[in-house]
Design a protein around this motif. Structure first.
Motif, mmCIF file in Angstrom:
data_model
loop_
_atom_site.group_PDB
_atom_site.id
_atom_site.type_symbol
_atom_site.label_atom_id
_atom_site.label_comp_id
_atom_site.label_asym_id
_atom_site.label_seq_id
_atom_site.Cartn_x
_atom_site.Cartn_y
_atom_site.Cartn_z
ATOM 1 N N THR A 411 -12.254 -2.876 -1.618
ATOM 2 C CA THR A 411 -11.064 -2.995 -2.162
ATOM 3 C C THR A 411 -9.921 -2.746 -1.128
ATOM 4 N N VAL A 412 -8.861 -3.748 -1.015
ATOM 5 C CA VAL A 412 -7.704 -3.485 0.131
ATOM 6 C C VAL A 412 -6.377 -3.098 -0.600
ATOM 7 N N VAL A 413 -5.693 -1.932 -0.226
ATOM 8 C CA VAL A 413 -4.640 -1.697 -0.527
ATOM 9 C C VAL A 413 -3.659 -1.868 0.734
ATOM 10 N N LEU A 414 -3.058 -3.027 0.931
ATOM 11 C CA LEU A 414 -2.073 -3.406 1.928
ATOM 12 C C LEU A 414 -0.812 -2.925 1.676
ATOM 13 N N LYS A 415 -0.423 -1.759 2.276
ATOM 14 C CA LYS A 415 0.606 -1.067 1.858
ATOM 15 C C LYS A 415 2.157 -1.721 2.402
ATOM 16 N N GLY A 416 3.387 -1.294 1.838
ATOM 17 C CA GLY A 416 4.483 -1.726 2.141
ATOM 18 C C GLY A 416 5.113 -2.366 1.000
ATOM 19 N N VAL A 417 6.457 -3.006 1.007
ATOM 20 C CA VAL A 417 6.957 -3.461 -0.290
ATOM 21 C C VAL A 417 6.153 -4.365 -0.802
ATOM 22 N N ASN A 418 6.252 -4.120 -2.382
ATOM 23 C CA ASN A 418 5.226 -4.958 -3.191
ATOM 24 C C ASN A 418 3.905 -4.600 -2.562
ATOM 25 N N THR A 419 3.290 -3.413 -2.399
ATOM 26 C CA THR A 419 2.036 -3.355 -1.963
ATOM 27 C C THR A 419 0.970 -4.236 -2.864
ATOM 28 N N VAL A 420 -0.062 -4.706 -2.069
ATOM 29 C CA VAL A 420 -1.074 -5.758 -2.622
ATOM 30 C C VAL A 420 -2.392 -4.953 -2.918
ATOM 31 N N ILE A 421 -2.906 -5.050 -4.046
ATOM 32 C CA ILE A 421 -4.132 -4.187 -4.014
ATOM 33 C C ILE A 421 -5.232 -5.496 -4.421
ATOM 34 N N ALA A 422 -6.347 -5.530 -3.740
ATOM 35 C CA ALA A 422 -7.031 -6.858 -3.858
ATOM 36 C C ALA A 422 -8.561 -6.232 -3.857
ATOM 37 N N ALA A 423 -9.275 -6.957 -4.906
ATOM 38 C CA ALA A 423 -10.634 -6.480 -5.117
ATOM 39 C C ALA A 423 -11.685 -7.416 -4.420
ATOM 40 N N PRO A 424 -13.001 -7.037 -4.233
ATOM 41 C CA PRO A 424 -13.999 -7.793 -3.870
ATOM 42 C C PRO A 424 -14.163 -9.062 -4.549
ATOM 43 N N THR A 425 -13.933 -9.080 -6.125
ATOM 44 C CA THR A 425 -14.150 -9.798 -6.986
ATOM 45 C C THR A 425 -12.941 -11.139 -6.896
ATOM 46 N N GLY A 426 -11.927 -10.963 -6.105
ATOM 47 C CA GLY A 426 -10.736 -11.685 -5.922
ATOM 48 C C GLY A 426 -9.543 -11.342 -6.954
ATOM 49 N N GLU A 427 -10.004 -10.604 -7.659
ATOM 50 C CA GLU A 427 -8.903 -10.116 -8.753
ATOM 51 C C GLU A 427 -7.756 -9.243 -7.754
ATOM 52 N N PHE A 429 -3.495 -7.435 -7.636
ATOM 53 C CA PHE A 429 -2.383 -6.966 -8.337
ATOM 54 C C PHE A 429 -1.459 -6.788 -7.112
ATOM 55 N N ILE A 430 -0.016 -6.890 -7.761
ATOM 56 C CA ILE A 430 1.169 -6.653 -6.829
ATOM 57 C C ILE A 430 1.875 -5.644 -7.325
ATOM 58 N N ASN A 431 2.233 -4.434 -6.677
ATOM 59 C CA ASN A 431 2.810 -3.002 -7.241
ATOM 60 C C ASN A 431 4.424 -3.392 -7.384
ATOM 61 N N THR A 432 5.009 -2.914 -8.576
ATOM 62 C CA THR A 432 6.429 -3.171 -8.598
ATOM 63 C C THR A 432 6.955 -1.723 -8.436
ATOM 64 N N THR A 433 6.582 -0.766 -8.320
ATOM 65 C CA THR A 433 7.273 0.649 -8.143
ATOM 66 C C THR A 433 7.454 0.933 -6.574
ATOM 67 N N GLY A 434 8.184 1.897 -6.336
ATOM 68 C CA GLY A 434 8.619 2.649 -5.038
ATOM 69 C C GLY A 434 9.598 2.077 -4.501
ATOM 70 N N ASN A 435 10.097 2.789 -3.352
ATOM 71 C CA ASN A 435 11.521 2.383 -2.925
ATOM 72 C C ASN A 435 11.478 2.683 -1.299
ATOM 73 N N ALA A 436 12.554 2.808 -0.770
ATOM 74 C CA ALA A 436 12.516 2.936 0.787
ATOM 75 C C ALA A 436 12.273 4.500 1.179
ATOM 76 N N LEU A 471 1.285 5.025 -9.576
ATOM 77 C CA LEU A 471 1.709 6.348 -9.696
ATOM 78 C C LEU A 471 2.401 6.817 -8.236
ATOM 79 N N HIS A 472 1.956 6.621 -7.251
ATOM 80 C CA HIS A 472 2.535 6.709 -6.037
ATOM 81 C C HIS A 472 3.997 6.265 -6.014
ATOM 82 N N GLY A 473 4.270 5.081 -6.297
ATOM 83 C CA GLY A 473 5.598 4.445 -6.224
ATOM 84 C C GLY A 473 6.566 5.092 -7.462
ATOM 85 N N LEU A 474 5.823 5.179 -8.275
ATOM 86 C CA LEU A 474 6.741 5.429 -9.434
ATOM 87 C C LEU A 474 7.409 7.110 -9.449
#
Length: 508
Positions: A411-427, A429-436, A471-474
């Motif tokens: 599982t990859v959590v590629l951090k940054g604006v709109n952090t991408v979370i990708a699963a081995p299955t191909g699923e 998600f894009i995060n919408t929380t967080g700020n500078a 949760l981190h971004g929220l």
């Protein structure tokens, strides 16, 4: 659920919607109404609005917007940047315009410029998802005038931006707000495009989820979660909520050990063991009383020593999750520990920071774990792992994360604006929380502690990563409501997570 789509995926969803229950004409009407409602919230009282309309369906949205504004007593000018509409749906709504000022850029150039200059707001409905390559001269000229307006609203996609890739023409529309229709267009999340679209808002126009099919990317929003935290029974005890081994820290980076541990405890893990150099225990032991310490042998400069591996391996059998890497420093000893944990752990692992840096020369070791791995790189760390340049990664963060997750079964959590979370299955998600406010050393350590804690408590690995990022971004967003962004401290994030009134871990 809210979706992130390519143009072809959006067209497919619209085709299914048109075929099954709602016509293209109705979709355009609902889109225009939804946009007009947002525009009215943004428009100062007594505003005069210029609406730049192309000849395609994005222009049709603009015609509906103008009609709705007129029905609420708001004056607007419709400026035809490329002549009259060329699609049936747009023509239908164009013919319904009543009383609005309609000007053709090619025929009334000076008058059009005057309308843009005197307007209080400009609405961009020239291209939407239809832009490729280079802006035509007439569109570029109109946009140059529009970019001087104090309020600039783009409908779906700012003209001059490729909604698949995020590539931008030099004369792109500088939106202060972008109103995405039905789904977020993938290109808007790319760099540097994401810094140039203003505030983003996603508008629902009634396209059902099933229209998007199964191969989708979802955006994490406040309504994505039903049960973020575990219920706690009266009869439960500390062993009921997991046992985390956090291998972190060095004398130089003792804060990483402290913040990741505190975040794990604040997120609810029952037992946390901090494996860290002896000097770190002496430094932070008086401030974190709730963790158990596993003091490790260290080098003269306060980093883990080469004989720390045996001590760690003797303590990994009874834990429900392991986190490794935060603040450990890049060294052969860090690599030995990280690889040993990957190969021998009988529980899920989360690898952060120097744990990732240390194995960048041997990333195939990731395939040797069978219980699940989460990696949490920022773009520079991901560059070291993949061999891709940071620019290549940022150009298409979604594909970069998704491909690596599938290839290495992690599982990859590629951090940054709109952090991408990708699963081995191909699923994905894009995060919408967080700020500078999160742009500060230590924020990643807190995120690692949150995710590791959720996994230790029994949350499924991928959803623990998704939920932890959210949760981190929220928490950062909630903190931003009461202070300047530059004043947010990473340690505040861990404290704020406990104030988020959500329950357990299911993503819709």
């Amino acid at each position: 659920m809210q979706f992130v789509v390519t143009n072809s995926q959006m067209r497919s969803a619209e085709q299914i919607c048109d075929r099954e229950y709602m016509s293209y004409t109705s979709m355009m009407e609902y889109a225009g109404i939804a946009c007009a409602e947002e525009i009215m919230k943004l428009a100062p009282k007594g505003s005069y609005i210029a609406i730049l309309c192309g000849s395609g369906n994005n222009g049709g949205d603009g015609f509906v917007i103008s009609d709705v504004l007129a029905s609420h007593g708001i004056s607007s000018a419709v400026i035809l940047v490329d002549g009259e509409p060329k699609t049936d749906c747009a023509r239908y709504h164009f013919d319904r315009l009543q009383g609005e000022k309609i000007l053709d850029w090619k025929l009334h150039n000076e008058a059009c410029c005057d309308q843009i200059v005197r307007s209080d707001m400009v609405v961009d409905c020239i291209f939407g998802t239809g832009f490729r390559g280079k802006l035509p001269d007439n569109a570029a000229a109109a946009i140059r005038y529009a970019n001087n307006s104090p309020i600039r609203v783009a409908v779906d996609v700012p003209s001059g931006i490729n909604s698949d890739t995020g590539e931008m023409d030099e004369n792109y529309f500088h939106a202060t707000t972008t109103l995405s229709i039905a789904a977020i267009k993938k290109g808007l999340l790319s760099f540097p495009c994401c810094d140039h679209i203003g505030e983003g808002k996603l508008l629902d126009i009634g396209i059902d989820e099933y229209c998007y099919g199964d191969d989708y990317i979802a955006a994490i929003t406040d309504d994505s979660f039903r049960r973020p935290f575990m219920d706690r029974k009266k009869s439960s005890h500390k062993g009921s909520y997991g046992r985390l081994l956090n291998i972190a820290g060095s004398l130089r980076y003792n804060g990483a050990a402290a913040m990741s541990t505190k975040a794990a405890l604040r997120t609810g893990v029952g037992l946390c063991i901090l494996a860290t150099p002896k000097s770190v225990v002496q430094t932070i032991g008086a401030s974190i009383h709730e963790t158990t310490y596993l003091p490790l042998c260290e080098t003269d400069d306060g980093f883990v020593a080469d004989n720390a591996v045996d001590m760690i391996l003797s303590n990994i059998k009874e834990v429900s999750a392991i986190s490794v890497g935060s603040g450990m420093g890049r060294s052969e000893n860090t690599r030995n520990i990280t690889e040993a944990v990957i190969k021998n752990a009988a529980c899920p692992i989360i690898i952060d920071a120097d744990g990732l840096n240390s194995i960048s020369g041997n990333i195939n070791v990731l395939r040797e774990n069978r219980k699940g791995v989460v990696i949490t790189p920022h773009p520079a760390e991901f560059s070291r792992l993949t061999g891709m340049s940071v620019d290549e990664i940022q150009y298409d963060r979604i594909s970069a994360a998704k491909n690596f997750a599938i290839d290495y079964n992690v599982t990859v959590v590629l951090k940054g604006v709109n952090t991408v979370i990708a699963a081995p299955t191909g699923e994905c998600f894009i995060n919408t929380t967080g700020n500078a406010g999160l742009a500060k050393g230590g924020s990643g350590d807190v995120l690692t502690g949150i995710i590791a804690s959720l996994i230790a408590q029994g949350t499924e690995i991928f959803y623990a990563a998704v939920l932890g990022v959210y949760l981190h971004g929220l928490a950062a967003d909630r903190l931003a409501a009461g202070r300047n962004l530059f004043g947010i401290m990473p340690r505040d994030i861990a404290d704020e997570v406990t104030r988020i009134g959500l329950r357990n871990t299911s993503v819709e």
